[in-house]
Write a protein that holds these residues in place. Structure first.
Motif, PDB file in Angstrom:
ATOM      1  N   ASN A  27       0.821  -1.212   0.000  1.00  0.00           N
ATOM      2  CA  ASN A  27       0.000   0.000   0.000  1.00  0.00           C
ATOM      3  C   ASN A  27       0.854   1.260   0.000  1.00  0.00           C
ATOM      4  N   VAL A  28       1.955   1.243   0.755  1.00  0.00           N
ATOM      5  CA  VAL A  28       2.858   2.390   0.783  1.00  0.00           C
ATOM      6  C   VAL A  28       3.450   2.619  -0.607  1.00  0.00           C
ATOM      7  N   LEU A  29       3.920   1.561  -1.245  1.00  0.00           N
ATOM      8  CA  LEU A  29       4.513   1.708  -2.570  1.00  0.00           C
ATOM      9  C   LEU A  29       3.500   2.209  -3.582  1.00  0.00           C
ATOM     10  N   GLU A  30       2.294   1.694  -3.528  1.00  0.00           N
ATOM     11  CA  GLU A  30       1.249   2.181  -4.437  1.00  0.00           C
ATOM     12  C   GLU A  30       0.997   3.663  -4.198  1.00  0.00           C
ATOM     13  N   ALA A  31       0.934   4.072  -2.936  1.00  0.00           N
ATOM     14  CA  ALA A  31       0.711   5.486  -2.610  1.00  0.00           C
ATOM     15  C   ALA A  31       1.827   6.359  -3.152  1.00  0.00           C
ATOM     16  N   ARG A 122      -1.801   0.186  10.251  1.00  0.00           N
ATOM     17  CA  ARG A 122      -1.001  -0.620   9.328  1.00  0.00           C
ATOM     18  C   ARG A 122      -1.822  -1.069   8.133  1.00  0.00           C
ATOM     19  N   THR A 123      -3.145  -1.017   8.238  1.00  0.00           N
ATOM     20  CA  THR A 123      -4.048  -1.423   7.165  1.00  0.00           C
ATOM     21  C   THR A 123      -4.508  -0.239   6.316  1.00  0.00           C
ATOM     22  N   ALA A 124      -3.911   0.932   6.505  1.00  0.00           N
ATOM     23  CA  ALA A 124      -4.314   2.121   5.756  1.00  0.00           C
ATOM     24  C   ALA A 124      -4.231   1.871   4.252  1.00  0.00           C
ATOM     25  N   SER A 125      -5.184   2.415   3.538  1.00  0.00           N
ATOM     26  CA  SER A 125      -5.215   2.265   2.075  1.00  0.00           C
ATOM     27  C   SER A 125      -4.138   3.138   1.438  1.00  0.00           C
ATOM     28  N   ALA A 126      -3.843   2.860   0.194  1.00  0.00           N
ATOM     29  CA  ALA A 126      -2.865   3.670  -0.547  1.00  0.00           C
ATOM     30  C   ALA A 126      -3.311   5.131  -0.602  1.00  0.00           C
ATOM     31  N   ALA A 127      -4.603   5.378  -0.787  1.00  0.00           N
ATOM     32  CA  ALA A 127      -5.103   6.754  -0.846  1.00  0.00           C
ATOM     33  C   ALA A 127      -4.890   7.468   0.484  1.00  0.00           C
ATOM     34  N   ILE A 129      -2.615   6.758   2.755  1.00  0.00           N
ATOM     35  CA  ILE A 129      -1.171   6.957   2.911  1.00  0.00           C
ATOM     36  C   ILE A 129      -0.706   8.132   2.061  1.00  0.00           C
ATOM     37  N   ALA A 130      -1.180   8.228   0.839  1.00  0.00           N
ATOM     38  CA  ALA A 130      -0.790   9.339  -0.044  1.00  0.00           C
ATOM     39  C   ALA A 130      -1.200  10.677   0.569  1.00  0.00           C
ATOM     40  N   ARG A 131      -2.397  10.748   1.141  1.00  0.00           N
ATOM     41  CA  ARG A 131      -2.842  11.995   1.780  1.00  0.00           C
ATOM     42  C   ARG A 131      -1.952  12.337   2.972  1.00  0.00           C
ATOM     43  N   ALA A 132      -1.589  11.343   3.766  1.00  0.00           N
ATOM     44  CA  ALA A 132      -0.733  11.587   4.927  1.00  0.00           C
ATOM     45  C   ALA A 132       0.654  12.052   4.500  1.00  0.00           C
ATOM     46  N   VAL A 133       1.220  11.418   3.492  1.00  0.00           N
ATOM     47  CA  VAL A 133       2.540  11.814   2.991  1.00  0.00           C
ATOM     48  C   VAL A 133       2.495  13.256   2.501  1.00  0.00           C
ATOM     49  N   THR A 134       1.490  13.592   1.720  1.00  0.00           N
ATOM     50  CA  THR A 134       1.348  14.950   1.198  1.00  0.00           C
ATOM     51  C   THR A 134       1.213  15.949   2.337  1.00  0.00           C
ATOM     52  N   ARG A 135       0.407  15.612   3.333  1.00  0.00           N
ATOM     53  CA  ARG A 135       0.193  16.514   4.474  1.00  0.00           C
ATOM     54  C   ARG A 135       1.504  16.790   5.198  1.00  0.00           C
TER      55      ARG A 135
END
Length: 167
Positions: A27-31, A122-127, A129-135
């Motif tokens: 999921n992290v890699l997809e994000a 740990r089960t967070a979706s790619a979407a 995770i992407a929002r968290a990384v961006t934030r």
């Protein structure tokens, strides 16, 4: 990456021991594959080859010297194990924390409380995770929080006589 690529560097490092981190890593890699970042993912020895795949902007390796990579990183995505967390904070690098057990929940709570990162399941979706990384990348308060903790750690080490403690 080419020298002209100045996208933020992200270090992804989950446990070197098996914690069934494969699904979270995928999921992290997809994000990350959909973001303007350069990501280095370290697998450790416990995941089999082929468990996760690289992307154009995401490189997967067995291991890399985290301390050296963190000196160039804008963000770390981690399970919040003690070693990775301390190295990230010492470098002033904010985190996206995805604890997987043991003392990692408590460590992640402290990182969040100090304003040095955010916490996801740990089960967070790619979407998600992407929002968290961006934030975290866009809000300088996270980097400031990580720097404050890193500075506090460095100052504490200056006051402690390690030789006296060992004796």
């Amino acid at each position: 990456w080419p020298a002209e690529n100045t996208d933020p560097m992200v270090l992804v490092g989950f446990s070197t021991t098996f914690q069934n981190q494969g699904p979270a890593l995928r999921n992290v890699l997809e994000a990350l594959s959909g973001l303007r970042v350069r990501a280095l993912v370290t697998l450790g020895e416990m995941l089999p080859d082929g468990e996760v795949q690289s992307y154009d902007n995401v490189i997967v390796v067995r291991s890399a010297p985290h301390r050296e990579v963190l000196s160039h990183a804008a963000l770390a995505i981690t399970h919040c194990g003690h070693g990775t967390t301390m190295k990230a904070l010492a470098a002033g690098v904010p985190m996206v924390c995805m604890p997987m057990g043991r003392d990692q929940d408590d460590t992640a709570a402290r990182v969040v409380h100090a304003g040095a990162g955010v916490r996801l399941k740990r089960t967070a979706s790619a979407a998600t995770i992407a929002r968290a990384v961006t934030r975290v990348l866009e809000d300088d308060r996270f980097r400031e929080g990580a720097r404050r903790l890193g500075d506090a750690m460095a100052n504490e080490l200056k006051r402690v006589d390690v030789a006296a403690l060992l004796e």
